[in-house]
Write a protein that holds these residues in place. Sequence first.
Motif, PDB file in Angstrom:
ATOM      1  N   LYS A   1       0.818  -1.208   0.000  1.00 27.23           N
ATOM      2  CA  LYS A   1       0.000   0.000   0.000  1.00 27.23           C
ATOM      3  C   LYS A   1       0.854   1.260   0.000  1.00 27.23           C
ATOM      4  O   LYS A   1       0.518   2.252  -0.661  1.00 27.23           O
ATOM      5  CB  LYS A   1      -0.963  -0.010   1.194  1.00 27.23           C
ATOM      6  CG  LYS A   1      -1.993  -1.127   1.153  1.00 27.23           C
ATOM      7  CD  LYS A   1      -2.865  -1.058  -0.108  1.00 27.23           C
ATOM      8  CE  LYS A   1      -3.971  -2.105  -0.089  1.00 27.23           C
ATOM      9  NZ  LYS A   1      -4.803  -2.055  -1.309  1.00 27.23           N
ATOM     10  N   PHE A   2       1.954   1.257   0.754  1.00 25.31           N
ATOM     11  CA  PHE A   2       2.878   2.394   0.698  1.00 25.31           C
ATOM     12  C   PHE A   2       3.396   2.561  -0.729  1.00 25.31           C
ATOM     13  O   PHE A   2       3.495   3.687  -1.230  1.00 25.31           O
ATOM     14  CB  PHE A   2       4.060   2.163   1.655  1.00 25.31           C
ATOM     15  CG  PHE A   2       3.855   2.655   3.059  1.00 25.31           C
ATOM     16  CD1 PHE A   2       4.659   3.659   3.585  1.00 25.31           C
ATOM     17  CD2 PHE A   2       2.877   2.112   3.882  1.00 25.31           C
ATOM     18  CE1 PHE A   2       4.493   4.111   4.886  1.00 25.31           C
ATOM     19  CE2 PHE A   2       2.696   2.553   5.192  1.00 25.31           C
ATOM     20  CZ  PHE A   2       3.509   3.554   5.696  1.00 25.31           C
ATOM     21  N   ALA A   3       3.735   1.458  -1.356  1.00 26.69           N
ATOM     22  CA  ALA A   3       4.254   1.516  -2.728  1.00 26.69           C
ATOM     23  C   ALA A   3       3.209   2.078  -3.683  1.00 26.69           C
ATOM     24  O   ALA A   3       3.513   2.917  -4.541  1.00 26.69           O
ATOM     25  CB  ALA A   3       4.692   0.121  -3.183  1.00 26.69           C
ATOM     26  N   LEU A   4       1.963   1.622  -3.542  1.00 27.43           N
ATOM     27  CA  LEU A   4       0.895   2.095  -4.411  1.00 27.43           C
ATOM     28  C   LEU A   4       0.676   3.592  -4.243  1.00 27.43           C
ATOM     29  O   LEU A   4       0.506   4.331  -5.226  1.00 27.43           O
ATOM     30  CB  LEU A   4      -0.397   1.333  -4.110  1.00 27.43           C
ATOM     31  CG  LEU A   4      -1.630   1.734  -4.926  1.00 27.43           C
ATOM     32  CD1 LEU A   4      -1.376   1.569  -6.415  1.00 27.43           C
ATOM     33  CD2 LEU A   4      -2.850   0.923  -4.490  1.00 27.43           C
ATOM     34  N   GLU A   5       0.689   4.068  -2.997  1.00 23.52           N
ATOM     35  CA  GLU A   5       0.475   5.492  -2.766  1.00 23.52           C
ATOM     36  C   GLU A   5       1.613   6.330  -3.336  1.00 23.52           C
ATOM     37  O   GLU A   5       1.387   7.404  -3.921  1.00 23.52           O
ATOM     38  CB  GLU A   5       0.310   5.752  -1.268  1.00 23.52           C
ATOM     39  CG  GLU A   5      -0.930   5.109  -0.678  1.00 23.52           C
ATOM     40  CD  GLU A   5      -1.745   6.047   0.184  1.00 23.52           C
ATOM     41  OE1 GLU A   5      -1.377   7.233   0.306  1.00 23.52           O
ATOM     42  OE2 GLU A   5      -2.780   5.601   0.718  1.00 23.52           O
ATOM     43  N   GLY A   6       2.842   5.867  -3.187  1.00 18.71           N
ATOM     44  CA  GLY A   6       3.970   6.603  -3.749  1.00 18.71           C
ATOM     45  C   GLY A   6       3.938   6.615  -5.264  1.00 18.71           C
ATOM     46  O   GLY A   6       4.209   7.648  -5.899  1.00 18.71           O
ATOM     47  N   PHE A   7       3.599   5.486  -5.857  1.00 13.22           N
ATOM     48  CA  PHE A   7       3.474   5.395  -7.313  1.00 13.22           C
ATOM     49  C   PHE A   7       2.419   6.370  -7.813  1.00 13.22           C
ATOM     50  O   PHE A   7       2.640   7.136  -8.760  1.00 13.22           O
ATOM     51  CB  PHE A   7       3.110   3.961  -7.704  1.00 13.22           C
ATOM     52  CG  PHE A   7       2.766   3.785  -9.155  1.00 13.22           C
ATOM     53  CD1 PHE A   7       3.757   3.693 -10.118  1.00 13.22           C
ATOM     54  CD2 PHE A   7       1.440   3.706  -9.556  1.00 13.22           C
ATOM     55  CE1 PHE A   7       3.439   3.536 -11.460  1.00 13.22           C
ATOM     56  CE2 PHE A   7       1.104   3.537 -10.891  1.00 13.22           C
ATOM     57  CZ  PHE A   7       2.101   3.462 -11.853  1.00 13.22           C
ATOM     58  N   ALA A   8       1.249   6.358  -7.169  1.00 17.08           N
ATOM     59  CA  ALA A   8       0.145   7.211  -7.605  1.00 17.08           C
ATOM     60  C   ALA A   8       0.498   8.685  -7.489  1.00 17.08           C
ATOM     61  O   ALA A   8       0.187   9.485  -8.381  1.00 17.08           O
ATOM     62  CB  ALA A   8      -1.106   6.891  -6.787  1.00 17.08           C
ATOM     63  N   GLU A   9       1.145   9.069  -6.398  1.00 15.58           N
ATOM     64  CA  GLU A   9       1.492  10.481  -6.203  1.00 15.58           C
ATOM     65  C   GLU A   9       2.490  10.939  -7.263  1.00 15.58           C
ATOM     66  O   GLU A   9       2.371  12.038  -7.817  1.00 15.58           O
ATOM     67  CB  GLU A   9       2.061  10.700  -4.806  1.00 15.58           C
ATOM     68  CG  GLU A   9       2.384  12.153  -4.510  1.00 15.58           C
ATOM     69  CD  GLU A   9       2.775  12.388  -3.066  1.00 15.58           C
ATOM     70  OE1 GLU A   9       3.527  13.350  -2.815  1.00 15.58           O
ATOM     71  OE2 GLU A   9       2.324  11.621  -2.184  1.00 15.58           O
ATOM     72  N   SER A  10       3.457  10.101  -7.548  1.00 17.37           N
ATOM     73  CA  SER A  10       4.445  10.455  -8.567  1.00 17.37           C
ATOM     74  C   SER A  10       3.805  10.555  -9.949  1.00 17.37           C
ATOM     75  O   SER A  10       4.024  11.524 -10.688  1.00 17.37           O
ATOM     76  CB  SER A  10       5.568   9.416  -8.583  1.00 17.37           C
ATOM     77  OG  SER A  10       6.535   9.736  -9.559  1.00 17.37           O
ATOM     78  N   VAL A  11       2.985   9.560 -10.296  1.00 12.67           N
ATOM     79  CA  VAL A  11       2.336   9.567 -11.616  1.00 12.67           C
ATOM     80  C   VAL A  11       1.448  10.796 -11.771  1.00 12.67           C
ATOM     81  O   VAL A  11       1.392  11.403 -12.850  1.00 12.67           O
ATOM     82  CB  VAL A  11       1.522   8.276 -11.817  1.00 12.67           C
ATOM     83  CG1 VAL A  11       0.610   8.386 -13.030  1.00 12.67           C
ATOM     84  CG2 VAL A  11       2.455   7.082 -11.983  1.00 12.67           C
TER      85      VAL A  11
ATOM     86  N   ARG B   1      -5.580  12.225  -1.643  1.00 19.83           N
ATOM     87  CA  ARG B   1      -5.875  11.232  -0.608  1.00 19.83           C
ATOM     88  C   ARG B   1      -7.148  11.604   0.139  1.00 19.83           C
ATOM     89  O   ARG B   1      -7.378  12.786   0.425  1.00 19.83           O
ATOM     90  CB  ARG B   1      -4.723  11.124   0.405  1.00 19.83           C
ATOM     91  CG  ARG B   1      -3.443  10.540  -0.154  1.00 19.83           C
ATOM     92  CD  ARG B   1      -2.319  10.567   0.872  1.00 19.83           C
ATOM     93  NE  ARG B   1      -1.148   9.874   0.382  1.00 19.83           N
ATOM     94  CZ  ARG B   1      -0.209  10.439  -0.385  1.00 19.83           C
ATOM     95  NH1 ARG B   1      -0.318  11.719  -0.729  1.00 19.83           N
ATOM     96  NH2 ARG B   1       0.828   9.738  -0.804  1.00 19.83           N
ATOM     97  N   VAL B   2      -7.945  10.593   0.490  1.00 23.49           N
ATOM     98  CA  VAL B   2      -9.118  10.793   1.337  1.00 23.49           C
ATOM     99  C   VAL B   2      -9.172   9.635   2.329  1.00 23.49           C
ATOM    100  O   VAL B   2      -9.220   8.463   1.926  1.00 23.49           O
ATOM    101  CB  VAL B   2     -10.427  10.818   0.523  1.00 23.49           C
ATOM    102  CG1 VAL B   2     -11.617  11.009   1.466  1.00 23.49           C
ATOM    103  CG2 VAL B   2     -10.403  11.921  -0.525  1.00 23.49           C
ATOM    104  N   SER B   3      -9.142   9.954   3.621  1.00 22.29           N
ATOM    105  CA  SER B   3      -9.303   8.907   4.633  1.00 22.29           C
ATOM    106  C   SER B   3     -10.792   8.630   4.787  1.00 22.29           C
ATOM    107  O   SER B   3     -11.615   9.544   4.735  1.00 22.29           O
ATOM    108  CB  SER B   3      -8.693   9.329   5.965  1.00 22.29           C
ATOM    109  OG  SER B   3      -9.402  10.418   6.524  1.00 22.29           O
TER     110      SER B   3
END
Length: 312
Positions: free
Chosen positions: A174-184, A267-269
């Motif tokens: 999940k950390f990886a997915l969030e970092g990928f999404a933010e960069s993209v 992001r939305v919690s």
Amino acid sequence: MEAPALKPYYLPADAVWFITGCSSGIGQSLAQHIAVTFPTQRVVATARNVASLAAPELPDGPNILKLALDVTSPPSISAAFDETLARYGRVDVVVNNAGYSLMGDAEASPVGNADARALLDTNFWGAVDVTKRALNIFRDSNPKTGQIGGVILNVSSMGGVLGSPGSAYYHASKFALEGFAESVSKELKPEWGIHICNVEPGGVQTKYATSSLRLIEPRHPAYAGGLTDAMLGFINNRELHKVFARPEDIAVAMCEIVGGGKEIPMRVSLGSDSYGLIKQKLEKQMEDLEKYKELSCSMGDPKLDHVTNLVG
């Protein structure tokens, strides 16, 4: 730098949703909610086993397309999107929801980490490959139908911001997915009209603790009586899960994020537990950041505008 500013997103009345992992939980609830509440919208519901999408869990109809999809298989991803375009001509919202959890002591994972690698293949690399195809469709295919851009919703987790004991590989995915999404999101040109959002649910009343949970076995004896045991006990106590959010509520919230005619955040919690624990984590992070400010800023050129303008 921040992702390029985007205009508010307006979901078409006949929007096409492409949702992975619809056999149960959030994916199934989202597909059901759209089909019942927004009958003019179209739903492409996918799962590894298409038989799991049979009615009454998901109604049949001209605006429902049920497809087999293995997100770990690029040919399967291509086939599902090709069939979607052949049926509806475009895709407006892609929901990366397929995934599962792996619990146990990270050290006990077998040599080669095959179980952990398989989890990353689904939770992270599967979402990456779906996202890459979605970007192409949003930019190049949708304009041919008169619709610009689209939205990618990643079903992350509060576990994409903070880690808990016993789920190191799940959190890594999940950390990886969030970092990928933010960069993209920072790579995309504003005129493409592509929005990316990581939704971060807390506890949800799904099959997380049953069919969606796999264990690292055997457990490492050195960790007996530790926090992983406590977390496993909590996960297995279904009575305690009654305070969790219902998947139906998560589905309603996701539709509101996309269909509200507003700017879509990165992001939305979702859930008071998610909001509270993420806030606590960020406050502690800010506290530590300030505590070590002098050390942090004692090296390198303090004039870093050329870097911050690129990275943000």
